[in-house]
Design a protein around this motif. Structure first.
Motif, PDB file in Angstrom:
ATOM      1  N   GLY A   1       1.195  24.398  -2.793  1.00  0.00           N
ATOM      2  CA  GLY A   1       2.546  23.857  -2.816  1.00  0.00           C
ATOM      3  C   GLY A   1       3.062  23.464  -1.453  1.00  0.00           C
ATOM      4  N   GLU A   2       2.557  24.126  -0.408  1.00  0.00           N
ATOM      5  CA  GLU A   2       3.031  23.797   0.945  1.00  0.00           C
ATOM      6  C   GLU A   2       2.641  22.385   1.351  1.00  0.00           C
ATOM      7  OE1 GLU A   2      -1.047  25.605   1.189  1.00  0.00           O
ATOM      8  OE2 GLU A   2       0.853  26.129   0.219  1.00  0.00           O
ATOM      9  N   ASP A   3       1.671  21.779   0.648  1.00  0.00           N
ATOM     10  CA  ASP A   3       1.277  20.404   0.965  1.00  0.00           C
ATOM     11  C   ASP A   3       2.284  19.378   0.458  1.00  0.00           C
ATOM     12  OD1 ASP A   3      -0.983  21.363   2.157  1.00  0.00           O
ATOM     13  OD2 ASP A   3      -2.300  21.013   0.444  1.00  0.00           O
TER      14      ASP A   3
ATOM     15  N   LEU B   1       5.359   7.227  -0.402  1.00  0.00           N
ATOM     16  CA  LEU B   1       4.645   8.365   0.164  1.00  0.00           C
ATOM     17  C   LEU B   1       3.771   9.024  -0.899  1.00  0.00           C
ATOM     18  CD1 LEU B   1       7.592  10.021   2.155  1.00  0.00           C
ATOM     19  CD2 LEU B   1       5.957   8.304   2.969  1.00  0.00           C
ATOM     20  N   VAL B   2       2.618   9.522  -0.475  1.00  0.00           N
ATOM     21  CA  VAL B   2       1.694  10.183  -1.396  1.00  0.00           C
ATOM     22  C   VAL B   2       1.323  11.550  -0.836  1.00  0.00           C
ATOM     23  CG1 VAL B   2      -0.549  10.083  -2.554  1.00  0.00           C
ATOM     24  CG2 VAL B   2       0.759   7.972  -2.192  1.00  0.00           C
ATOM     25  N   PHE B   3       1.415  12.574  -1.698  1.00  0.00           N
ATOM     26  CA  PHE B   3       1.005  13.933  -1.351  1.00  0.00           C
ATOM     27  C   PHE B   3      -0.023  14.400  -2.373  1.00  0.00           C
ATOM     28  CE2 PHE B   3       5.351  13.292  -0.026  1.00  0.00           C
ATOM     29  CZ  PHE B   3       5.416  13.814   1.248  1.00  0.00           C
ATOM     30  N   PHE B   4      -0.972  15.226  -1.931  1.00  0.00           N
ATOM     31  CA  PHE B   4      -1.962  15.807  -2.835  1.00  0.00           C
ATOM     32  C   PHE B   4      -1.733  17.313  -2.925  1.00  0.00           C
ATOM     33  CE2 PHE B   4      -4.424  12.131  -0.963  1.00  0.00           C
ATOM     34  CZ  PHE B   4      -4.316  11.322  -2.083  1.00  0.00           C
ATOM     35  N   THR B   5      -1.816  17.836  -4.141  1.00  0.00           N
ATOM     36  CA  THR B   5      -1.630  19.267  -4.336  1.00  0.00           C
ATOM     37  C   THR B   5      -2.473  19.740  -5.507  1.00  0.00           C
ATOM     38  OG1 THR B   5       0.025  21.020  -4.614  1.00  0.00           O
ATOM     39  CG2 THR B   5       0.347  19.010  -5.893  1.00  0.00           C
ATOM     40  N   ASN B   6      -2.907  20.987  -5.460  1.00  0.00           N
ATOM     41  CA  ASN B   6      -3.690  21.577  -6.545  1.00  0.00           C
ATOM     42  C   ASN B   6      -2.792  22.431  -7.430  1.00  0.00           C
ATOM     43  OD1 ASN B   6      -5.790  20.363  -5.230  1.00  0.00           O
ATOM     44  ND2 ASN B   6      -7.121  22.162  -5.224  1.00  0.00           N
ATOM     45  N   VAL B   7      -3.016  22.350  -8.746  1.00  0.00           N
ATOM     46  CA  VAL B   7      -2.164  23.033  -9.714  1.00  0.00           C
ATOM     47  C   VAL B   7      -3.031  23.749 -10.740  1.00  0.00           C
ATOM     48  CG1 VAL B   7      -0.320  22.758 -11.420  1.00  0.00           C
ATOM     49  CG2 VAL B   7      -0.409  21.242  -9.420  1.00  0.00           C
TER      50      VAL B   7
ATOM     51  N   GLY C   1       0.804  -1.207   0.000  1.00  0.00           N
ATOM     52  CA  GLY C   1       0.000   0.000   0.000  1.00  0.00           C
ATOM     53  C   GLY C   1       0.840   1.261   0.000  1.00  0.00           C
ATOM     54  N   PHE C   2       0.218   2.377   0.416  1.00  0.00           N
ATOM     55  CA  PHE C   2       0.852   3.682   0.378  1.00  0.00           C
ATOM     56  C   PHE C   2       0.650   4.404   1.713  1.00  0.00           C
ATOM     57  CE2 PHE C   2      -0.454   2.436  -3.836  1.00  0.00           C
ATOM     58  CZ  PHE C   2       0.625   2.769  -4.647  1.00  0.00           C
ATOM     59  N   THR C   3       1.536   5.342   1.999  1.00  0.00           N
ATOM     60  CA  THR C   3       1.400   6.208   3.167  1.00  0.00           C
ATOM     61  C   THR C   3       1.097   7.619   2.677  1.00  0.00           C
ATOM     62  OG1 THR C   3       2.938   4.907   4.509  1.00  0.00           O
ATOM     63  CG2 THR C   3       2.567   7.191   5.171  1.00  0.00           C
ATOM     64  N   VAL C   4      -0.080   8.112   3.001  1.00  0.00           N
ATOM     65  CA  VAL C   4      -0.490   9.453   2.590  1.00  0.00           C
ATOM     66  C   VAL C   4      -0.146  10.438   3.704  1.00  0.00           C
ATOM     67  CG1 VAL C   4      -2.438  10.939   1.987  1.00  0.00           C
ATOM     68  CG2 VAL C   4      -2.337   8.598   1.113  1.00  0.00           C
ATOM     69  N   LEU C   5       0.579  11.497   3.353  1.00  0.00           N
ATOM     70  CA  LEU C   5       0.927  12.560   4.295  1.00  0.00           C
ATOM     71  C   LEU C   5       0.113  13.793   3.947  1.00  0.00           C
ATOM     72  CD1 LEU C   5       4.815  12.120   4.467  1.00  0.00           C
ATOM     73  CD2 LEU C   5       3.078  11.198   5.998  1.00  0.00           C
ATOM     74  N   SER C   6      -0.688  14.257   4.898  1.00  0.00           N
ATOM     75  CA  SER C   6      -1.609  15.358   4.617  1.00  0.00           C
ATOM     76  C   SER C   6      -2.002  16.051   5.903  1.00  0.00           C
ATOM     77  CB  SER C   6      -2.855  14.826   3.892  1.00  0.00           C
ATOM     78  OG  SER C   6      -3.854  15.806   3.770  1.00  0.00           O
ATOM     79  N   ASP C   7      -2.599  17.238   5.750  1.00  0.00           N
ATOM     80  CA  ASP C   7      -3.157  17.964   6.889  1.00  0.00           C
ATOM     81  C   ASP C   7      -4.589  17.544   7.172  1.00  0.00           C
ATOM     82  OD1 ASP C   7      -0.843  19.400   7.365  1.00  0.00           O
ATOM     83  OD2 ASP C   7      -1.399  20.985   5.945  1.00  0.00           O
ATOM     84  N   GLY C   8      -5.142  16.647   6.341  1.00  0.00           N
ATOM     85  CA  GLY C   8      -6.475  16.117   6.607  1.00  0.00           C
ATOM     86  C   GLY C   8      -7.578  16.685   5.763  1.00  0.00           C
ATOM     87  N   ALA C   9      -7.254  17.557   4.805  1.00  0.00           N
ATOM     88  CA  ALA C   9      -8.294  18.139   3.952  1.00  0.00           C
ATOM     89  C   ALA C   9      -7.693  18.540   2.613  1.00  0.00           C
ATOM     90  CB  ALA C   9      -8.934  19.348   4.625  1.00  0.00           C
ATOM     91  N   LEU C  10      -8.556  18.598   1.576  1.00  0.00           N
ATOM     92  CA  LEU C  10      -8.137  19.077   0.259  1.00  0.00           C
ATOM     93  C   LEU C  10      -9.353  19.560  -0.511  1.00  0.00           C
ATOM     94  CD1 LEU C  10      -8.945  16.801  -2.157  1.00  0.00           C
ATOM     95  CD2 LEU C  10      -7.118  15.544  -1.048  1.00  0.00           C
TER      96      LEU C  10
ATOM     97  N   THR D   1      -6.390  18.594  -9.043  1.00  0.00           N
ATOM     98  CA  THR D   1      -5.688  17.967  -7.931  1.00  0.00           C
ATOM     99  C   THR D   1      -4.830  16.819  -8.447  1.00  0.00           C
ATOM    100  OG1 THR D   1      -7.508  18.512  -6.430  1.00  0.00           O
ATOM    101  CG2 THR D   1      -5.945  16.838  -5.693  1.00  0.00           C
ATOM    102  N   TYR D   2      -3.543  16.869  -8.098  1.00  0.00           N
ATOM    103  CA  TYR D   2      -2.595  15.833  -8.506  1.00  0.00           C
ATOM    104  C   TYR D   2      -2.105  15.066  -7.281  1.00  0.00           C
ATOM    105  CZ  TYR D   2      -2.201  17.688 -13.266  1.00  0.00           C
ATOM    106  OH  TYR D   2      -2.445  18.081 -14.552  1.00  0.00           O
ATOM    107  N   ALA D   3      -1.697  13.837  -7.532  1.00  0.00           N
ATOM    108  CA  ALA D   3      -1.079  13.014  -6.501  1.00  0.00           C
ATOM    109  C   ALA D   3       0.395  12.835  -6.846  1.00  0.00           C
ATOM    110  CB  ALA D   3      -1.763  11.657  -6.409  1.00  0.00           C
ATOM    111  N   LEU D   4       1.265  13.229  -5.916  1.00  0.00           N
ATOM    112  CA  LEU D   4       2.695  13.000  -6.059  1.00  0.00           C
ATOM    113  C   LEU D   4       3.050  11.743  -5.266  1.00  0.00           C
ATOM    114  CD1 LEU D   4       5.629  13.873  -6.844  1.00  0.00           C
ATOM    115  CD2 LEU D   4       5.691  15.064  -4.633  1.00  0.00           C
ATOM    116  N   ILE D   5       3.694  10.783  -5.933  1.00  0.00           N
ATOM    117  CA  ILE D   5       4.093   9.541  -5.287  1.00  0.00           C
ATOM    118  C   ILE D   5       5.609   9.509  -5.194  1.00  0.00           C
ATOM    119  CG2 ILE D   5       3.981   7.026  -5.354  1.00  0.00           C
ATOM    120  CD1 ILE D   5       1.479   7.265  -7.046  1.00  0.00           C
ATOM    121  N   VAL D   6       6.112   9.356  -3.972  1.00  0.00           N
ATOM    122  CA  VAL D   6       7.549   9.294  -3.717  1.00  0.00           C
ATOM    123  C   VAL D   6       7.917   7.834  -3.446  1.00  0.00           C
ATOM    124  CG1 VAL D   6       9.451  10.120  -2.298  1.00  0.00           C
ATOM    125  CG2 VAL D   6       7.477  11.608  -2.725  1.00  0.00           C
ATOM    126  N   ASN D   7       8.695   7.271  -4.339  1.00  0.00           N
ATOM    127  CA  ASN D   7       9.080   5.871  -4.196  1.00  0.00           C
ATOM    128  C   ASN D   7      10.266   5.772  -3.237  1.00  0.00           C
ATOM    129  OD1 ASN D   7       9.446   3.145  -4.463  1.00  0.00           O
ATOM    130  ND2 ASN D   7      10.194   3.228  -6.578  1.00  0.00           N
TER     131      ASN D   7
END
Length: 315
Positions: A181-183, A109-115, A62-71, A126-132
């Protein structure tokens, strides 16, 4: 005349050649496509984006999502996240640090950000960045950042942040804007019980690592690309095969032994600090009798440094 920036190249099947993990450092794709390709890991339920537990056939995957809890999904729909980990955490013990390090390095790791991809456009995606984190280059940067900041402090508090904004910004064409971007970062703050944290108070022990790497475009517009992207994500989400490398166990200045439990090495070094004046002349003899090698300490860690830097904080 300035040359136009080339568009990001999509992923190809040739990049799936790794036997343990795909040859991918970073990957980026729209959140909508991630939801379609990984329904066992991510589900959108009304206004809630759920990060699901790994399926039974790969319990450690699976994946580990790092977030502030909202998007804001595509800039229109406010969503709450569940099953994620906080982007910014505070650690107060060595056990906390060990568990946190394991969380960061054991899964992608997975991060969500708006572009916004066009100037003066109000349309967001909204994009998902995946860090392998299993790729040697990415793992090395994270481990090196953690090890370096520990080696530079002497039992004081410190804060370390890993930032991916620049590498994502360079992925998109000129004129694009990272709305959130801060996300695209995560940090941890280790709070020690040191009486005088001068370096921490003055910001000297607060560091940022700008992570670099090659970003693969997992956006898919054809069935063939969709199949390749699915293979990529499935392979990245496979359970991690631990190789028991030295760096995996290198948690702090006082626990860098390569063949002993962390508690044993920490207790030993703390005892050395307590009786340092009596034991310094016998340090080489003591090291030769230990069941774990002290030679694995970096050169900067002299016997005097080890003796006087060990403290109950690390236990």
């Amino acid at each position: 005349m300035a040359m136009a920036k080339p568009s990001p190249s999509p992923v190809s099947s040739g990049e799936l050649r790794g036997p343990r993990t795909c040859d991918c450092e970073l990957a980026l794709l729209p959140l909508r496509q991630l939801l379609l390709l990984q329904p066992d890991c991510f589900q959108l339920r009304g206004d809630q984006l759920a990060v699901l537990r790994p399926p039974r056939h790969r319990p450690a995957g699976g994946f580990t999502v790092l977030s502030d809890g909202a998007l804001h999904h595509d800039g229109q729909r406010h969503c709450r996240l569940t099953g994620h980990c906080k982007r910014d955490v505070e650690l107060t013990s060595h056990r906390d640090y060990k568990d946190y390090r394991e969380t960061i390095l054991s899964r992608p790791l997975v991060f969500f950000t708006n572009v916004r991809t066009k100037n003066y456009s109000s349309k967001e995606k909204t994009y998902a960045l995946i860090v392998n984190t299993r790729h040697p280059k990415m793992r090395r940067q994270i481990e090196h950042g953690m090890n370096t900041v520990i080696s530079s402090v002497f039992g004081e508090s410190y804060k370390l942040r890993f930032d991916f904004q620049e590498v994502v910004k360079n992925f998109f064409p000129p004129g694009s804007h990272l709305v959130t971007g801060e996300d695209l970062s995560f940090s941890y703050e280790f709070k020690s019980d040191a009486l005088f944290d001068f370096f921490y108070w003055f910001g000297i022990s607060k560091n940022t690592v700008a992570v670099t790497g090659k970003v693969l475009n997992l956006s898919n517009t054809t069935p063939e690309k969709k199949e390749i992207s699915t293979m990529f994500l499935e392979k990245m989400g496979e359970p991690y095969v631990r190789l028991n490398s030295f760096s995996d166990r290198k948690f702090s200045v006082t626990s860098r032994g390569t063949g002993c439990p962390h508690l044993l090495s920490s207790c030993f070094l703390y005892l050395l600090s307590t009786f340092s004046f009596f034991l310094v002349p016998y340090f080489p003899l003591i090291c030769s009798l230990l069941p774990f090698p002290i030679s694995s300490f970096p050169p900067v860690l002299s016997p005097f440094f080890i003796l006087f830097s060990a403290s109950p904080t690390f236990l």
